[in-house]
Write a protein that holds these residues in place. Structure first.
Motif, PDB file in Angstrom:
ATOM      1  N   HIS A  24       0.790  -1.223   0.000  1.00  0.00           N
ATOM      2  CA  HIS A  24       0.000   0.000   0.000  1.00  0.00           C
ATOM      3  C   HIS A  24       0.827   1.279   0.000  1.00  0.00           C
ATOM      4  O   HIS A  24       0.388   2.288  -0.533  1.00  0.00           O
ATOM      5  CB  HIS A  24      -0.991  -0.005   1.160  1.00  0.00           C
ATOM      6  N   PHE A  25       2.005   1.268   0.600  1.00  0.00           N
ATOM      7  CA  PHE A  25       2.797   2.491   0.649  1.00  0.00           C
ATOM      8  C   PHE A  25       3.895   2.527  -0.400  1.00  0.00           C
ATOM      9  O   PHE A  25       4.207   3.593  -0.911  1.00  0.00           O
ATOM     10  CB  PHE A  25       3.396   2.709   2.043  1.00  0.00           C
ATOM     11  N   ALA A  26       4.475   1.397  -0.755  1.00  0.00           N
ATOM     12  CA  ALA A  26       5.561   1.406  -1.723  1.00  0.00           C
ATOM     13  C   ALA A  26       5.074   1.913  -3.078  1.00  0.00           C
ATOM     14  O   ALA A  26       5.791   2.587  -3.787  1.00  0.00           O
ATOM     15  CB  ALA A  26       6.164   0.011  -1.858  1.00  0.00           C
ATOM     16  N   LYS A  27       3.838   1.601  -3.431  1.00  0.00           N
ATOM     17  CA  LYS A  27       3.268   2.063  -4.690  1.00  0.00           C
ATOM     18  C   LYS A  27       2.678   3.464  -4.554  1.00  0.00           C
ATOM     19  O   LYS A  27       2.169   4.007  -5.519  1.00  0.00           O
ATOM     20  CB  LYS A  27       2.200   1.085  -5.162  1.00  0.00           C
ATOM     21  N   LYS A  28       2.706   3.994  -3.378  1.00  0.00           N
ATOM     22  CA  LYS A  28       2.195   5.347  -3.121  1.00  0.00           C
ATOM     23  C   LYS A  28       0.703   5.459  -3.405  1.00  0.00           C
ATOM     24  O   LYS A  28       0.206   6.497  -3.792  1.00  0.00           O
ATOM     25  CB  LYS A  28       2.949   6.393  -3.932  1.00  0.00           C
ATOM     26  N   LYS A  29      -0.020   4.350  -3.242  1.00  0.00           N
ATOM     27  CA  LYS A  29      -1.464   4.333  -3.452  1.00  0.00           C
ATOM     28  C   LYS A  29      -2.142   3.909  -2.160  1.00  0.00           C
ATOM     29  O   LYS A  29      -1.752   2.928  -1.552  1.00  0.00           O
ATOM     30  CB  LYS A  29      -1.841   3.367  -4.569  1.00  0.00           C
ATOM     31  N   ILE A  30      -3.155   4.666  -1.782  1.00  0.00           N
ATOM     32  CA  ILE A  30      -3.891   4.352  -0.559  1.00  0.00           C
ATOM     33  C   ILE A  30      -5.347   4.096  -0.918  1.00  0.00           C
ATOM     34  O   ILE A  30      -5.964   4.882  -1.637  1.00  0.00           O
ATOM     35  CB  ILE A  30      -3.825   5.533   0.443  1.00  0.00           C
ATOM     36  N   LYS A  31      -5.891   2.995  -0.422  1.00  0.00           N
ATOM     37  CA  LYS A  31      -7.319   2.716  -0.568  1.00  0.00           C
ATOM     38  C   LYS A  31      -7.896   2.661   0.844  1.00  0.00           C
ATOM     39  O   LYS A  31      -7.579   1.763   1.626  1.00  0.00           O
ATOM     40  CB  LYS A  31      -7.559   1.403  -1.298  1.00  0.00           C
ATOM     41  N   ILE A  32      -8.711   3.629   1.151  1.00  0.00           N
ATOM     42  CA  ILE A  32      -9.321   3.689   2.473  1.00  0.00           C
ATOM     43  C   ILE A  32     -10.526   2.753   2.459  1.00  0.00           C
ATOM     44  O   ILE A  32     -11.397   2.877   1.588  1.00  0.00           O
ATOM     45  CB  ILE A  32      -9.731   5.129   2.817  1.00  0.00           C
ATOM     46  N   PRO A  33     -10.582   1.822   3.394  1.00  0.00           N
ATOM     47  CA  PRO A  33     -11.691   0.867   3.389  1.00  0.00           C
ATOM     48  C   PRO A  33     -12.996   1.526   3.823  1.00  0.00           C
ATOM     49  O   PRO A  33     -12.993   2.506   4.565  1.00  0.00           O
ATOM     50  CB  PRO A  33     -11.245  -0.191   4.402  1.00  0.00           C
ATOM     51  N   ALA A  34     -14.106   0.999   3.353  1.00  0.00           N
ATOM     52  CA  ALA A  34     -15.429   1.516   3.720  1.00  0.00           C
ATOM     53  C   ALA A  34     -15.800   1.124   5.148  1.00  0.00           C
ATOM     54  O   ALA A  34     -16.554   1.839   5.812  1.00  0.00           O
ATOM     55  CB  ALA A  34     -16.480   1.012   2.745  1.00  0.00           C
ATOM     56  N   LYS A  35     -15.252  -0.006   5.615  1.00  0.00           N
ATOM     57  CA  LYS A  35     -15.553  -0.482   6.972  1.00  0.00           C
ATOM     58  C   LYS A  35     -14.272  -0.769   7.721  1.00  0.00           C
ATOM     59  O   LYS A  35     -13.271  -1.163   7.130  1.00  0.00           O
ATOM     60  CB  LYS A  35     -16.407  -1.744   6.929  1.00  0.00           C
ATOM     61  N   HIS A  36     -14.344  -0.592   9.031  1.00  0.00           N
ATOM     62  CA  HIS A  36     -13.215  -0.898   9.898  1.00  0.00           C
ATOM     63  C   HIS A  36     -13.760  -1.347  11.243  1.00  0.00           C
ATOM     64  O   HIS A  36     -14.623  -0.687  11.819  1.00  0.00           O
ATOM     65  CB  HIS A  36     -12.322   0.324  10.071  1.00  0.00           C
ATOM     66  N   ALA A  78     -18.673   1.624   9.786  1.00  0.00           N
ATOM     67  CA  ALA A  78     -18.366   2.393   8.586  1.00  0.00           C
ATOM     68  C   ALA A  78     -17.292   3.435   8.876  1.00  0.00           C
ATOM     69  O   ALA A  78     -17.275   4.041   9.957  1.00  0.00           O
ATOM     70  CB  ALA A  78     -19.626   3.078   8.072  1.00  0.00           C
ATOM     71  N   VAL A  79     -16.409   3.643   7.927  1.00  0.00           N
ATOM     72  CA  VAL A  79     -15.411   4.708   8.021  1.00  0.00           C
ATOM     73  C   VAL A  79     -16.104   5.972   7.529  1.00  0.00           C
ATOM     74  O   VAL A  79     -16.456   6.077   6.354  1.00  0.00           O
ATOM     75  CB  VAL A  79     -14.163   4.392   7.173  1.00  0.00           C
ATOM     76  N   VAL A  80     -16.343   6.936   8.434  1.00  0.00           N
ATOM     77  CA  VAL A  80     -17.105   8.137   8.092  1.00  0.00           C
ATOM     78  C   VAL A  80     -16.262   9.401   8.051  1.00  0.00           C
ATOM     79  O   VAL A  80     -16.723  10.436   7.583  1.00  0.00           O
ATOM     80  CB  VAL A  80     -18.315   8.344   9.030  1.00  0.00           C
TER      81      VAL A  80
END
Length: 183
Positions: free
Chosen positions: A50-62, A66-68
Motif C-alpha cells: 500500500h505504501f511502496a506504490k504510493k497508493k492508498i485505498k481507504i476501506p469503507a468499513k473498519h 463504517a469509516v465516516v
C-alpha cells in the motif's frame, strides 16, 4: 490481527504501524513492539503493497463500523500519489492529504465537509472531481496546487473561503458559481 486492521492506515492508527523520518513514512523497525501483531511478515507485505506504490485505498468499513471521516493530517507528507475514498466518508479533516504527490482526486458524493488545507501543496494534482457538493471550500483547500487545471463539482459551493485556490495558476475549469454567496 486481521488484514482490515492493518490496511486501515489512517489517523492515530497510522502511527501505530509507521514512523515519520523527515517527510517519509516508514514501517516501524521493531515490529515486536506493535501491539496485537500476530504476523510481522504479513504487516510488512501489506505495508509494502500500500505504501511502496504510493497508493492508498481507504476501506469503507473498519472493526465492523463504517469509516465516516478521515482525521486531520492523517496522510499529510506521506508521498502518496493516489487515494481512493469510499462513499461512506462524510468528513475529510484539515490537512488530511496535504503535502503529497496526488495526481487526481475523486471526492465521493457522501463527503459534505472538507477541512482547511486538506489538499494543499499537492503540486502534481491536476484534476479534482467532486461527485457531490460541498457547501464550503475552506481556506487553503487547494493552495499551492500549481498543476491543478480542473475542478468539477456536481453542485455549487455556497462559500469559497480565503485562498481556497491560492497559487493554482493553471486552474482553468471551476465549479459553477451560481449559488456562491461569499468569496
Amino acid at each position: 490481527m486481521n488484514d482490515a486492521r492493518v490496511v486501515t492506515l489512517s489517523g492515530e492508527e497510522l502511527m501505530e504501524y509507521v514512523e515519520r523520518n523527515g517527510d517519509t513514512l516508514r514501517l516501524k523497525k521493531n515490529l515486536d513492539k506493535i501491539e496485537q501483531t500476530k504476523n510481522n511478515d504479513r504487516v510488512q507485505r501489506i505495508f509494502d503493497k500500500h505504501f511502496a506504490k504510493k497508493k492508498i485505498k481507504i476501506p469503507a468499513k473498519h472493526n465492523g463500523g463504517a469509516v465516516v471521516s478521515i482525521a486531520s493530517g492523517a496522510f499529510a507528507k506521506s508521498e502518496i500519489k493516489s487515494v481512493t475514498i469510499p462513499n461512506t466518508v462524510k468528513k475529510i479533516g484539515a490537512s488530511a492529504f496535504a503535502d503529497n504527490n496526488l495526481e487526481s482526486v475523486i471526492i465521493p458524493s457522501s463527503v459534505t465537509q472538507i477541512g482547511e488545507g486538506a489538499f494543499k501543496n499537492n503540486t502534481s494534482l491536476k484534476t479534482v472531481d467532486f461527485k457531490g457538493s460541498v457547501q464550503v471550500l475552506e481556506d487553503n483547500l487547494f493552495s499551492n496546487c500549481i498543476g491543478l487545471t480542473e475542478v468539477k463539482m456536481a453542485g455549487s459551493p455556497v462559500n469559497i473561503e480565503t485562498s481556497a485556490f491560492y497559487y493554482c495558476r493553471n486552474l482553468t475549469t471551476i465549479p459553477s458559481l451560481d449559488s456562491v454567496e461569499k468569496i
